[in-house]
Design a protein around this motif. Structure first.
Motif, mmCIF file in Angstrom:
data_model
loop_
_atom_site.group_PDB
_atom_site.id
_atom_site.type_symbol
_atom_site.label_atom_id
_atom_site.label_comp_id
_atom_site.label_asym_id
_atom_site.label_seq_id
_atom_site.Cartn_x
_atom_site.Cartn_y
_atom_site.Cartn_z
ATOM 1 N N UNK A 180 0.819 -1.211 0.000
ATOM 2 C CA UNK A 180 0.000 0.000 0.000
ATOM 3 C C UNK A 180 0.854 1.262 0.000
ATOM 4 N N UNK A 181 0.488 2.222 -0.869
ATOM 5 C CA UNK A 181 1.147 3.528 -0.889
ATOM 6 C C UNK A 181 0.546 4.382 0.221
ATOM 7 N N UNK A 182 1.394 4.904 1.092
ATOM 8 C CA UNK A 182 0.940 5.799 2.149
ATOM 9 C C UNK A 182 1.359 7.227 1.780
ATOM 10 N N UNK A 183 0.443 8.147 1.971
ATOM 11 C CA UNK A 183 0.676 9.536 1.569
ATOM 12 C C UNK A 183 0.933 10.398 2.797
ATOM 13 N N UNK A 184 1.963 11.218 2.710
ATOM 14 C CA UNK A 184 2.351 12.161 3.774
ATOM 15 C C UNK A 184 2.018 13.563 3.282
ATOM 16 N N UNK A 185 1.265 14.330 4.072
ATOM 17 C CA UNK A 185 0.827 15.663 3.654
ATOM 18 C C UNK A 185 0.815 16.569 4.880
ATOM 19 N N UNK A 186 1.813 17.447 5.004
ATOM 20 C CA UNK A 186 1.900 18.276 6.192
ATOM 21 C C UNK A 186 2.328 19.698 5.892
ATOM 22 N N UNK A 187 1.988 20.597 6.820
ATOM 23 C CA UNK A 187 2.421 21.993 6.728
ATOM 24 C C UNK A 187 2.201 22.665 8.073
ATOM 25 N N UNK A 188 3.178 23.453 8.516
ATOM 26 C CA UNK A 188 3.025 24.241 9.722
ATOM 27 C C UNK A 188 2.754 23.443 10.978
ATOM 28 N N UNK A 189 3.231 22.207 11.047
ATOM 29 C CA UNK A 189 3.018 21.384 12.217
ATOM 30 C C UNK A 189 1.778 20.522 12.158
ATOM 31 N N UNK A 190 0.969 20.670 11.124
ATOM 32 C CA UNK A 190 -0.208 19.827 10.933
ATOM 33 C C UNK A 190 0.133 18.748 9.908
ATOM 34 N N UNK A 191 -0.323 17.532 10.161
ATOM 35 C CA UNK A 191 0.052 16.412 9.307
ATOM 36 C C UNK A 191 -1.138 15.498 9.063
ATOM 37 N N UNK A 192 -1.294 15.087 7.812
ATOM 38 C CA UNK A 192 -2.301 14.098 7.441
ATOM 39 C C UNK A 192 -1.599 12.904 6.819
ATOM 40 N N UNK A 193 -2.003 11.707 7.224
ATOM 41 C CA UNK A 193 -1.512 10.470 6.636
ATOM 42 C C UNK A 193 -2.709 9.741 6.035
ATOM 43 N N UNK A 194 -2.510 9.120 4.879
ATOM 44 C CA UNK A 194 -3.611 8.411 4.241
ATOM 45 C C UNK A 194 -3.068 7.333 3.324
ATOM 46 N N UNK A 195 -3.858 6.290 3.127
ATOM 47 C CA UNK A 195 -3.506 5.240 2.172
ATOM 48 C C UNK A 195 -4.081 5.614 0.812
ATOM 49 N N UNK A 196 -3.287 5.424 -0.236
ATOM 50 C CA UNK A 196 -3.732 5.819 -1.577
ATOM 51 C C UNK A 196 -3.250 4.807 -2.609
ATOM 52 N N UNK A 197 -3.999 3.742 -2.794
ATOM 53 C CA UNK A 197 -3.701 2.783 -3.834
ATOM 54 C C UNK A 197 -2.542 1.865 -3.490
ATOM 55 N N UNK A 198 -2.077 1.169 -4.533
ATOM 56 C CA UNK A 198 -0.990 0.210 -4.376
ATOM 57 C C UNK A 198 0.223 0.640 -5.193
ATOM 58 N N UNK A 199 1.362 0.007 -4.915
ATOM 59 C CA UNK A 199 2.593 0.347 -5.624
ATOM 60 C C UNK A 199 2.593 -0.188 -7.047
ATOM 61 N N UNK A 200 1.815 -1.228 -7.312
ATOM 62 C CA UNK A 200 1.795 -1.786 -8.658
ATOM 63 C C UNK A 200 3.177 -2.241 -9.089
ATOM 64 N N UNK A 201 3.629 -1.764 -10.240
ATOM 65 C CA UNK A 201 4.966 -2.112 -10.740
ATOM 66 C C UNK A 201 6.062 -1.233 -10.146
ATOM 67 N N UNK A 202 5.655 -0.224 -9.415
ATOM 68 C CA UNK A 202 6.618 0.697 -8.820
ATOM 69 C C UNK A 202 7.225 0.077 -7.567
ATOM 70 N N UNK A 203 8.530 0.175 -7.407
ATOM 71 C CA UNK A 203 9.186 -0.350 -6.207
ATOM 72 C C UNK A 203 8.824 0.517 -5.012
ATOM 73 N N UNK A 204 8.429 -0.074 -3.879
ATOM 74 C CA UNK A 204 8.106 0.730 -2.702
ATOM 75 C C UNK A 204 9.275 1.620 -2.293
ATOM 76 N N UNK A 205 8.971 2.806 -1.864
ATOM 77 C CA UNK A 205 10.001 3.730 -1.408
ATOM 78 C C UNK A 205 9.382 4.701 -0.405
ATOM 79 N N UNK A 206 10.233 5.369 0.322
ATOM 80 C CA UNK A 206 9.813 6.450 1.209
ATOM 81 C C UNK A 206 10.461 7.724 0.682
ATOM 82 N N UNK A 207 9.634 8.705 0.358
ATOM 83 C CA UNK A 207 10.150 9.917 -0.283
ATOM 84 C C UNK A 207 9.308 11.114 0.148
ATOM 85 N N UNK A 208 9.938 12.042 0.810
ATOM 86 C CA UNK A 208 9.253 13.247 1.265
ATOM 87 C C UNK A 208 10.079 14.458 0.866
#
Length: 369
Positions: free
Chosen positions: A290-318
């Motif tokens: 599962x692809x997890x999405x990181x979305x933050x600004x000014x100390x506020x943060x949202x995390x959410x699952x968004x689809x699958x990696x499919x053919x893409x190799x899993x990675x962590x990138x912010x």
């Protein structure tokens, strides 16, 4: 013939109204559609006007005071109705304050009925030029300023404003109140403009002042859904070397390693806190597909699952962007969230668990290593 549509977003009602008024008077045969959500009464107010004045005003009770309900129940149907009338050459739609443009943009791209009548000409984000840094990476919430769209709207203003900039074809820096404000200075304004340039696409137009926003500007920039979708995805391209390093810093943190689920819960504030924007994707070994999405600004943060990696190799990138100099806590916080090399070499069954504590943000575990 499809009717061109200009969509205006923002987190300041006065600045948004100034931009709409300027576009209305600059554009012959244009009509303005404005929506406002009252979070307390859960009423959506629609106003339609052109150069002759107000044409219609209606209040629509909503089952839920949220942007999705407003779009579904009135914004999209009214846009369709105005386009079918063939009375105006251009529609300028001002969404409710703080409303993202993504649902509208995707609907216009995916709905063949709407696509036959409407052509999205431009997404315009309007910000108050006097407090750019405060709005983009400050700690205030929408509720703090009475801008929330519903009783459960806990978004930070920075989360909203940054997202609008990243979605926009045109960003307008308005100055609805020219009187000096505490802390207002030329360096702050320069840093804010540099933040806008660093967060937006390379081809996003930056307009200083609503008086300089006209149909020629939005038409020259234009909207291409492919560019929009690419830049707003969790895998968006970034060009740190293009940032104005005299006023902002930008760093891309990337690795094939996963985040440790326990440390993510315990220590994410180390990376999330601070006057900066951070967004991207990551994975945890308890949810490897599962692809997890990181979305933050000014100390506020949202995390959410968004689809699958499919053919893409899993990675962590912010990608993290902020004014001034980068604090050391950014890279330190990043390293603390990652699996250590020894943990990364653990047998997959080590992470085969029924729950990992991330369910409130990412939902139940559906796959395990």
């Amino acid at each position: 013939m499809r009717t061109p549509l200009v969509v205006v977003t923002g987190v300041d009602a006065a600045a948004m109204s100034a931009a709409v008024l300027g576009l209305l008077w600059d554009t012959p045969d244009a009509v303005a559609l404005t929506h406002h959500i009252d979070p307390d009464t859960q009423v959506l107010t629609r106003v339609v006007s052109d150069q002759t004045g107000e044409i219609e005003r209606e209040e629509i009770p909503l089952e839920h005071a949220c942007v999705s309900c407003a779009l579904r129940e009135d914004v999209l149907p009214t846009l369709d109705r105005l386009a079918r009338q063939s009375r105006w050459r251009t529609i300028v739609a001002r969404l409710p304050v703080g409303a993202p443009a993504d649902q509208l943009a995707h609907a216009l791209a995916a709905d063949p009925r709407l696509a036959r009548r409407l052509r999205l000409l431009s997404l315009v984000a309007v910000l108050d030029g006097c407090r750019l840094v405060e709005d983009l990476v400050g700690p205030a919430t929408m509720r703090d300023r009475g801008l929330h769209t519903g009783p459960d709207d806990e978004r930070g203003i920075g989360e909203v404003a940054c997202s609008l900039v990243e979605s926009a074809d045109v960003v307008v820096l308005a100055d609805p109140d020219p009187a000096p404000r505490p802390g207002d200075s030329a360096p702050n304004r320069e840093a804010g403009a540099a933040l806008v340039r660093a967060l937006g696409r390379r081809d996003t137009a930056l307009v200083e002042g609503t008086e300089h926003l006209g149909l020629d500007v939005v038409a020259r920039t234009g909207h291409q859904h492919r560019r929009y979708a690419e830049h707003t995805s969790p895998f968006f391209p970034v060009h740190p070397d293009s940032a104005d390093h005299a006023h902002v810093w930008q760093v891309e943190l990337s690795t094939p390693r996963a985040f440790h689920p326990d440390r993510l819960l315990d220590e994410l504030d180390v990376l999330a806190d601070g006057a900066h924007r951070s967004r991207g994707c990551f994975w945890v070994p308890t949810r490897p597909g599962s692809v997890q999405v990181w979305d933050g600004a000014g100390g506020h943060l949202s995390l959410a699952a968004e689809g699958t990696w499919g053919r893409r190799a899993p990675c962590s990138r912010i990608v993290v962007t902020g004014p001034g100099e980068m604090p050391s806590s950014v890279t330190a916080g990043w390293e603390r969230l990652l699996l250590t090399p020894a943990e990364a070499r653990s047998e997959p069954r080590t992470w085969r668990v029924a729950e990992d504590g991330l369910e409130p943000w990412l939902g139940p575990i559906r796959d395990v290593a």
